[in-house]
Design a protein around this motif. Sequence first.
Motif, PDB file in Angstrom:
ATOM      1  N   SER A  31       0.879  -1.171   0.000  1.00 29.99           N
ATOM      2  CA  SER A  31       0.000   0.000   0.000  1.00 29.99           C
ATOM      3  C   SER A  31       0.917   1.222   0.000  1.00 29.99           C
ATOM      4  N   THR A  32       0.905   1.966  -1.092  1.00 27.59           N
ATOM      5  CA  THR A  32       1.801   3.127  -1.159  1.00 27.59           C
ATOM      6  C   THR A  32       1.406   4.170  -0.115  1.00 27.59           C
ATOM      7  N   GLY A  33       0.116   4.270   0.189  1.00 30.98           N
ATOM      8  CA  GLY A  33      -0.328   5.197   1.238  1.00 30.98           C
ATOM      9  C   GLY A  33       0.275   4.814   2.583  1.00 30.98           C
ATOM     10  N   VAL A  35       3.017   3.045   3.094  1.00 33.71           N
ATOM     11  CA  VAL A  35       4.468   3.291   3.035  1.00 33.71           C
ATOM     12  C   VAL A  35       4.747   4.756   3.363  1.00 33.71           C
ATOM     13  N   LEU A  36       3.959   5.646   2.762  1.00 29.66           N
ATOM     14  CA  LEU A  36       4.181   7.087   2.980  1.00 29.66           C
ATOM     15  C   LEU A  36       3.832   7.489   4.413  1.00 29.66           C
ATOM     16  N   ARG A  37       2.729   6.935   4.947  1.00 33.53           N
ATOM     17  CA  ARG A  37       2.341   7.274   6.336  1.00 33.53           C
ATOM     18  C   ARG A  37       3.407   6.798   7.325  1.00 33.53           C
ATOM     19  N   ALA A  38       4.048   5.662   7.023  1.00 35.37           N
ATOM     20  CA  ALA A  38       5.124   5.175   7.903  1.00 35.37           C
ATOM     21  C   ALA A  38       6.314   6.139   7.866  1.00 35.37           C
ATOM     22  N   GLY A  57      -4.363  16.425   0.328  1.00 35.83           N
ATOM     23  CA  GLY A  57      -5.147  15.503  -0.493  1.00 35.83           C
ATOM     24  C   GLY A  57      -4.643  15.403  -1.921  1.00 35.83           C
ATOM     25  N   ASN A  58      -3.410  15.899  -2.155  1.00 38.36           N
ATOM     26  CA  ASN A  58      -2.835  15.829  -3.505  1.00 38.36           C
ATOM     27  C   ASN A  58      -1.957  14.603  -3.661  1.00 38.36           C
ATOM     28  N   LEU A  59      -1.645  14.256  -4.909  1.00 38.31           N
ATOM     29  CA  LEU A  59      -0.802  13.088  -5.167  1.00 38.31           C
ATOM     30  C   LEU A  59       0.674  13.463  -5.074  1.00 38.31           C
ATOM     31  N   ILE A  60       1.461  12.519  -4.580  1.00 38.98           N
ATOM     32  CA  ILE A  60       2.923  12.638  -4.605  1.00 38.98           C
ATOM     33  C   ILE A  60       3.360  12.565  -6.082  1.00 38.98           C
ATOM     34  N   PRO A  61       4.375  13.351  -6.485  1.00 39.94           N
ATOM     35  CA  PRO A  61       4.780  13.334  -7.903  1.00 39.94           C
ATOM     36  C   PRO A  61       5.127  11.920  -8.402  1.00 39.94           C
ATOM     37  N   GLY A  87      -3.462   1.165  -4.025  1.00 40.98           N
ATOM     38  CA  GLY A  87      -3.196   2.615  -4.074  1.00 40.98           C
ATOM     39  C   GLY A  87      -2.146   2.984  -5.102  1.00 40.98           C
ATOM     40  N   PHE A  88      -1.692   2.043  -5.872  1.00 40.39           N
ATOM     41  CA  PHE A  88      -0.744   2.265  -6.961  1.00 40.39           C
ATOM     42  C   PHE A  88      -1.137   1.333  -8.104  1.00 40.39           C
ATOM     43  N   PRO A  89      -1.247   1.760  -9.322  1.00 39.72           N
ATOM     44  CA  PRO A  89      -1.020   3.114  -9.814  1.00 39.72           C
ATOM     45  C   PRO A  89      -2.215   4.030  -9.578  1.00 39.72           C
ATOM     46  N   ARG A  90      -1.923   5.342  -9.553  1.00 40.78           N
ATOM     47  CA  ARG A  90      -2.979   6.347  -9.410  1.00 40.78           C
ATOM     48  C   ARG A  90      -3.006   7.294 -10.596  1.00 40.78           C
ATOM     49  N   THR A  91      -2.084   7.129 -11.520  1.00 37.03           N
ATOM     50  CA  THR A  91      -2.045   7.955 -12.744  1.00 37.03           C
ATOM     51  C   THR A  91      -1.638   7.047 -13.905  1.00 37.03           C
ATOM     52  N   PRO A  93       0.885   7.597 -16.095  1.00 41.08           N
ATOM     53  CA  PRO A  93       2.337   7.342 -16.085  1.00 41.08           C
ATOM     54  C   PRO A  93       2.738   6.269 -15.063  1.00 41.08           C
ATOM     55  N   GLN A  94       2.065   6.239 -13.912  1.00 43.58           N
ATOM     56  CA  GLN A  94       2.385   5.187 -12.922  1.00 43.58           C
ATOM     57  C   GLN A  94       2.010   3.810 -13.463  1.00 43.58           C
ATOM     58  N   ALA A  95       0.877   3.731 -14.170  1.00 41.33           N
ATOM     59  CA  ALA A  95       0.451   2.444 -14.726  1.00 41.33           C
ATOM     60  C   ALA A  95       1.445   1.963 -15.774  1.00 41.33           C
ATOM     61  N   ALA A 136      -5.186  11.556   9.451  1.00 46.42           N
ATOM     62  CA  ALA A 136      -5.222  13.016   9.301  1.00 46.42           C
ATOM     63  C   ALA A 136      -5.922  13.483   8.026  1.00 46.42           C
ATOM     64  N   ASP A 137      -5.808  12.709   6.933  1.00 45.44           N
ATOM     65  CA  ASP A 137      -6.404  13.204   5.677  1.00 45.44           C
ATOM     66  C   ASP A 137      -7.871  12.804   5.536  1.00 45.44           C
ATOM     67  N   ASP A 138      -8.432  12.119   6.546  1.00 43.43           N
ATOM     68  CA  ASP A 138      -9.862  11.792   6.527  1.00 43.43           C
ATOM     69  C   ASP A 138     -10.677  12.897   7.189  1.00 43.43           C
TER      70      ASP A 138
HETATM   71  P1  AMP Z   1      -4.149   5.929   0.392  1.00 41.64           P
HETATM   72  O1  AMP Z   1      -3.760   5.373   1.715  1.00 41.64           O
HETATM   73  O2  AMP Z   1      -3.929   4.971  -0.744  1.00 41.64           O
HETATM   74  O3  AMP Z   1      -5.544   6.513   0.383  1.00 41.64           O
HETATM   75  O4  AMP Z   1      -3.162   7.153   0.102  1.00 41.64           O
HETATM   76  C1  AMP Z   1      -3.124   8.297   0.940  1.00 41.64           C
HETATM   77  C2  AMP Z   1      -2.421   9.439   0.234  1.00 41.64           C
HETATM   78  O5  AMP Z   1      -1.074   9.056  -0.068  1.00 41.64           O
HETATM   79  C3  AMP Z   1      -3.018   9.873  -1.088  1.00 41.64           C
HETATM   80  O6  AMP Z   1      -4.083  10.795  -0.931  1.00 41.64           O
HETATM   81  C4  AMP Z   1      -1.804  10.510  -1.777  1.00 41.64           C
HETATM   82  O7  AMP Z   1      -1.551  11.790  -1.250  1.00 41.64           O
HETATM   83  C5  AMP Z   1      -0.665   9.605  -1.328  1.00 41.64           C
HETATM   84  N1  AMP Z   1      -0.458   8.475  -2.278  1.00 41.64           N
HETATM   85  C6  AMP Z   1      -0.657   7.147  -2.021  1.00 41.64           C
HETATM   86  N2  AMP Z   1      -0.381   6.402  -3.103  1.00 41.64           N
HETATM   87  C7  AMP Z   1      -0.013   7.273  -4.080  1.00 41.64           C
HETATM   88  C8  AMP Z   1       0.363   7.123  -5.447  1.00 41.64           C
HETATM   89  N3  AMP Z   1       0.396   5.917  -6.039  1.00 41.64           N
HETATM   90  N4  AMP Z   1       0.680   8.253  -6.142  1.00 41.64           N
HETATM   91  C9  AMP Z   1       0.633   9.469  -5.569  1.00 41.64           C
HETATM   92  N5  AMP Z   1       0.274   9.687  -4.301  1.00 41.64           N
HETATM   93  C10 AMP Z   1      -0.048   8.607  -3.539  1.00 41.64           C
END
Ligand code: AMP
Length: 197
Positions: A31-33, A35-38, A57-61, A87-91, A93-95, A136-138
Amino acid sequence: MLNLVIFGAPGSGKGTQSAKLIDSYGLHHISTGEVLRAEIARGTDLGKLADSYISKGNLIPDDLMIRILDDLLPSLMADGRGVVFDGFPRTIPQAEALEGLLLKHGTELHGVIGLEVPEEELVARMLRRGAETGRADDNEETIKNRLGVYHTQTQPLQAYYMEKNKYMPVEGTGVVDEIFGRIAGHIEKRTGHRPRK
Ligand code: AMP
Protein backbone atom coordinates in the motif's frame (compact mmCIF):
# COMPACT_ATOMS: atom_id res chain seq x y z
CA MET A 1 2.44 -15.94 -9.66
CA LEU A 2 -0.52 -13.63 -9.27
CA ASN A 3 -0.13 -9.85 -9.49
CA LEU A 4 -3.24 -7.77 -8.90
CA VAL A 5 -4.06 -4.10 -8.61
CA ILE A 6 -6.86 -3.19 -6.24
CA PHE A 7 -8.36 -0.06 -7.65
CA GLY A 8 -11.02 2.38 -6.50
CA ALA A 9 -11.76 5.79 -5.04
CA PRO A 10 -10.51 6.68 -1.56
CA GLY A 11 -12.80 4.92 0.92
CA SER A 12 -13.79 2.18 -1.53
CA GLY A 13 -12.42 -0.59 0.70
CA LYS A 14 -9.06 -1.28 -0.97
CA GLY A 15 -7.26 -1.83 2.33
CA THR A 16 -9.96 -4.11 3.74
CA GLN A 17 -10.16 -6.28 0.64
CA SER A 18 -6.35 -6.34 0.24
CA ALA A 19 -6.06 -7.88 3.69
CA LYS A 20 -8.44 -10.66 2.65
CA LEU A 21 -6.64 -11.16 -0.67
CA ILE A 22 -3.19 -11.57 0.86
CA ASP A 23 -4.56 -13.97 3.45
CA SER A 24 -6.61 -16.09 1.05
CA TYR A 25 -4.17 -16.26 -1.86
CA GLY A 26 -0.84 -16.02 0.02
CA LEU A 27 0.20 -12.81 -1.71
CA HIS A 28 2.40 -9.91 -0.71
CA HIS A 29 0.83 -6.49 -0.22
CA ILE A 30 2.06 -3.02 -0.98
CA SER A 31 0.00 0.00 0.00
CA THR A 32 1.80 3.13 -1.16
CA GLY A 33 -0.33 5.20 1.24
CA GLU A 34 0.84 3.04 4.16
CA VAL A 35 4.47 3.29 3.04
CA LEU A 36 4.18 7.09 2.98
CA ARG A 37 2.34 7.27 6.34
CA ALA A 38 5.12 5.18 7.90
CA GLU A 39 7.72 7.64 6.56
CA ILE A 40 5.69 10.54 8.03
CA ALA A 41 5.47 8.77 11.40
CA ARG A 42 9.27 8.25 11.41
CA GLY A 43 9.83 11.92 10.54
CA THR A 44 12.14 11.16 7.60
CA ASP A 45 12.87 13.68 4.82
CA LEU A 46 10.70 11.61 2.49
CA GLY A 47 7.95 11.66 5.13
CA LYS A 48 8.13 15.44 5.44
CA LEU A 49 7.91 15.84 1.69
CA ALA A 50 5.07 13.30 1.41
CA ASP A 51 3.12 15.02 4.19
CA SER A 52 3.10 18.30 2.27
CA TYR A 53 1.09 16.55 -0.48
CA ILE A 54 -0.96 14.07 1.57
CA SER A 55 -2.23 16.64 4.07
CA LYS A 56 -3.78 18.60 1.18
CA GLY A 57 -5.15 15.50 -0.49
CA ASN A 58 -2.84 15.83 -3.50
CA LEU A 59 -0.80 13.09 -5.17
CA ILE A 60 2.92 12.64 -4.60
CA PRO A 61 4.78 13.33 -7.90
CA ASP A 62 4.94 10.35 -10.24
CA ASP A 63 8.74 10.14 -10.52
CA LEU A 64 9.15 9.95 -6.74
CA MET A 65 6.32 7.43 -6.32
CA ILE A 66 7.70 5.23 -9.11
CA ARG A 67 11.19 5.32 -7.58
CA ILE A 68 9.78 4.23 -4.19
CA LEU A 69 7.98 1.30 -5.82
CA ASP A 70 11.03 0.32 -7.87
CA ASP A 71 13.05 0.12 -4.61
CA LEU A 72 10.45 -2.03 -2.82
CA LEU A 73 9.63 -4.41 -5.64
CA PRO A 74 12.65 -6.79 -5.54
CA SER A 75 11.85 -8.04 -2.02
CA LEU A 76 8.15 -8.40 -2.87
CA MET A 77 8.93 -10.36 -6.04
CA ALA A 78 11.64 -12.61 -4.59
CA ASP A 79 9.55 -15.68 -3.73
CA GLY A 80 7.44 -15.62 -6.89
CA ARG A 81 4.07 -15.67 -5.13
CA GLY A 82 2.78 -12.33 -6.34
CA VAL A 83 1.70 -8.94 -5.10
CA VAL A 84 -1.46 -6.95 -4.43
CA PHE A 85 -0.82 -3.33 -5.41
CA ASP A 86 -3.05 -1.11 -3.28
CA GLY A 87 -3.20 2.61 -4.07
CA PHE A 88 -0.74 2.27 -6.96
CA PRO A 89 -1.02 3.11 -9.81
CA ARG A 90 -2.98 6.35 -9.41
CA THR A 91 -2.05 7.96 -12.74
CA ILE A 92 -1.47 6.76 -16.31
CA PRO A 93 2.34 7.34 -16.08
CA GLN A 94 2.39 5.19 -12.92
CA ALA A 95 0.45 2.44 -14.73
CA GLU A 96 2.91 2.52 -17.62
CA ALA A 97 5.82 2.40 -15.19
CA LEU A 98 4.27 -0.58 -13.35
CA GLU A 99 4.06 -2.50 -16.60
CA GLY A 100 7.78 -1.86 -17.22
CA LEU A 101 8.78 -2.74 -13.66
CA LEU A 102 6.87 -6.04 -13.73
CA LEU A 103 8.40 -6.87 -17.09
CA LYS A 104 11.84 -6.21 -15.58
CA HIS A 105 11.00 -8.88 -13.00
CA GLY A 106 9.90 -11.27 -15.76
CA THR A 107 6.22 -11.05 -14.93
CA GLU A 108 3.07 -9.06 -15.64
CA LEU A 109 -0.13 -7.68 -14.16
CA HIS A 110 -2.86 -10.32 -14.19
CA GLY A 111 -5.87 -8.19 -13.33
CA VAL A 112 -7.26 -4.99 -11.86
CA ILE A 113 -10.05 -5.26 -9.30
CA GLY A 114 -12.15 -2.11 -9.50
CA LEU A 115 -14.18 -1.48 -6.33
CA GLU A 116 -17.20 0.58 -7.32
CA VAL A 117 -18.90 2.52 -4.48
CA PRO A 118 -21.30 5.51 -4.65
CA GLU A 119 -19.79 8.84 -3.65
CA GLU A 120 -22.02 9.48 -0.58
CA GLU A 121 -20.96 6.14 0.82
CA LEU A 122 -17.26 6.93 0.20
CA VAL A 123 -17.52 10.19 2.14
CA ALA A 124 -19.41 8.53 5.02
CA ARG A 125 -16.82 5.73 5.25
CA MET A 126 -13.85 8.13 5.27
CA LEU A 127 -15.43 10.37 7.92
CA ARG A 128 -16.07 7.28 10.05
CA ARG A 129 -12.48 6.08 9.55
CA GLY A 130 -11.18 9.55 10.46
CA ALA A 131 -13.16 9.53 13.70
CA GLU A 132 -12.11 5.95 14.56
CA THR A 133 -8.42 6.03 13.62
CA GLY A 134 -7.48 9.71 13.64
CA ARG A 135 -6.15 9.41 10.08
CA ALA A 136 -5.22 13.02 9.30
CA ASP A 137 -6.40 13.20 5.68
CA ASP A 138 -9.86 11.79 6.53
CA ASN A 139 -11.35 15.23 7.23
CA GLU A 140 -14.12 16.87 5.25
CA GLU A 141 -12.02 19.39 3.32
CA THR A 142 -9.22 16.98 2.36
CA ILE A 143 -11.73 14.26 1.45
CA LYS A 144 -13.33 16.67 -1.03
CA ASN A 145 -10.00 17.34 -2.70
CA ARG A 146 -9.02 13.65 -2.70
CA LEU A 147 -12.25 12.77 -4.51
CA GLY A 148 -11.61 15.55 -7.05
CA VAL A 149 -8.06 14.29 -7.60
CA TYR A 150 -9.41 10.76 -7.98
CA HIS A 151 -11.86 11.82 -10.70
CA THR A 152 -9.35 13.84 -12.71
CA GLN A 153 -6.13 11.85 -12.31
CA THR A 154 -6.97 8.30 -11.27
CA GLN A 155 -10.33 7.40 -12.77
CA PRO A 156 -8.93 7.51 -16.36
CA LEU A 157 -7.09 4.31 -15.41
CA GLN A 158 -10.43 2.49 -15.57
CA ALA A 159 -10.66 2.99 -19.33
CA TYR A 160 -6.91 2.35 -19.66
CA TYR A 161 -7.23 -1.09 -18.05
CA MET A 162 -10.55 -1.86 -19.75
CA GLU A 163 -8.81 -1.38 -23.07
CA LYS A 164 -6.13 -3.83 -21.97
CA ASN A 165 -8.88 -6.23 -20.93
CA LYS A 166 -7.61 -6.29 -17.34
CA TYR A 167 -10.40 -4.43 -15.53
CA MET A 168 -12.78 -6.41 -13.32
CA PRO A 169 -15.61 -4.24 -11.95
CA VAL A 170 -16.82 -5.24 -8.49
CA GLU A 171 -19.78 -3.76 -6.63
CA GLY A 172 -18.06 -2.53 -3.47
CA THR A 173 -21.09 -2.07 -1.22
CA GLY A 174 -22.58 -4.55 1.24
CA VAL A 175 -20.99 -7.05 3.58
CA VAL A 176 -17.16 -7.36 3.42
CA ASP A 177 -17.24 -11.14 2.83
CA GLU A 178 -19.83 -10.81 0.06
CA ILE A 179 -17.68 -8.25 -1.73
CA PHE A 180 -14.70 -10.58 -1.35
CA GLY A 181 -16.77 -13.42 -2.84
CA ARG A 182 -17.38 -11.28 -5.93
CA ILE A 183 -13.66 -10.55 -6.19
CA ALA A 184 -12.71 -14.23 -5.84
CA GLY A 185 -15.21 -15.14 -8.56
CA HIS A 186 -13.59 -12.69 -10.98
CA ILE A 187 -10.08 -13.90 -10.15
CA GLU A 188 -10.97 -17.52 -10.72
CA LYS A 189 -12.71 -16.80 -13.99
CA ARG A 190 -9.83 -14.74 -15.30
CA THR A 191 -6.75 -16.52 -13.94
CA GLY A 192 -7.90 -19.91 -12.63
CA HIS A 193 -6.51 -19.06 -9.17
CA ARG A 194 -8.64 -20.09 -6.19
CA PRO A 195 -8.31 -18.96 -2.57
CA ARG A 196 -6.06 -21.41 -0.69
CA LYS A 197 -8.47 -21.21 2.26
P1 AMP B 1 -4.15 5.93 0.39
O1 AMP B 1 -3.76 5.37 1.72
O2 AMP B 1 -3.93 4.97 -0.74
O3 AMP B 1 -5.54 6.51 0.38
O4 AMP B 1 -3.16 7.15 0.10
C1 AMP B 1 -3.12 8.30 0.94
C2 AMP B 1 -2.42 9.44 0.23
O5 AMP B 1 -1.07 9.06 -0.07
C3 AMP B 1 -3.02 9.87 -1.09
O6 AMP B 1 -4.08 10.80 -0.93
C4 AMP B 1 -1.80 10.51 -1.78
O7 AMP B 1 -1.55 11.79 -1.25
C5 AMP B 1 -0.67 9.61 -1.33
N1 AMP B 1 -0.46 8.47 -2.28
C6 AMP B 1 -0.66 7.15 -2.02
N2 AMP B 1 -0.38 6.40 -3.10
C7 AMP B 1 -0.01 7.27 -4.08
C8 AMP B 1 0.36 7.12 -5.45
N3 AMP B 1 0.40 5.92 -6.04
N4 AMP B 1 0.68 8.25 -6.14
C9 AMP B 1 0.63 9.47 -5.57
N5 AMP B 1 0.27 9.69 -4.30
C10 AMP B 1 -0.05 8.61 -3.54
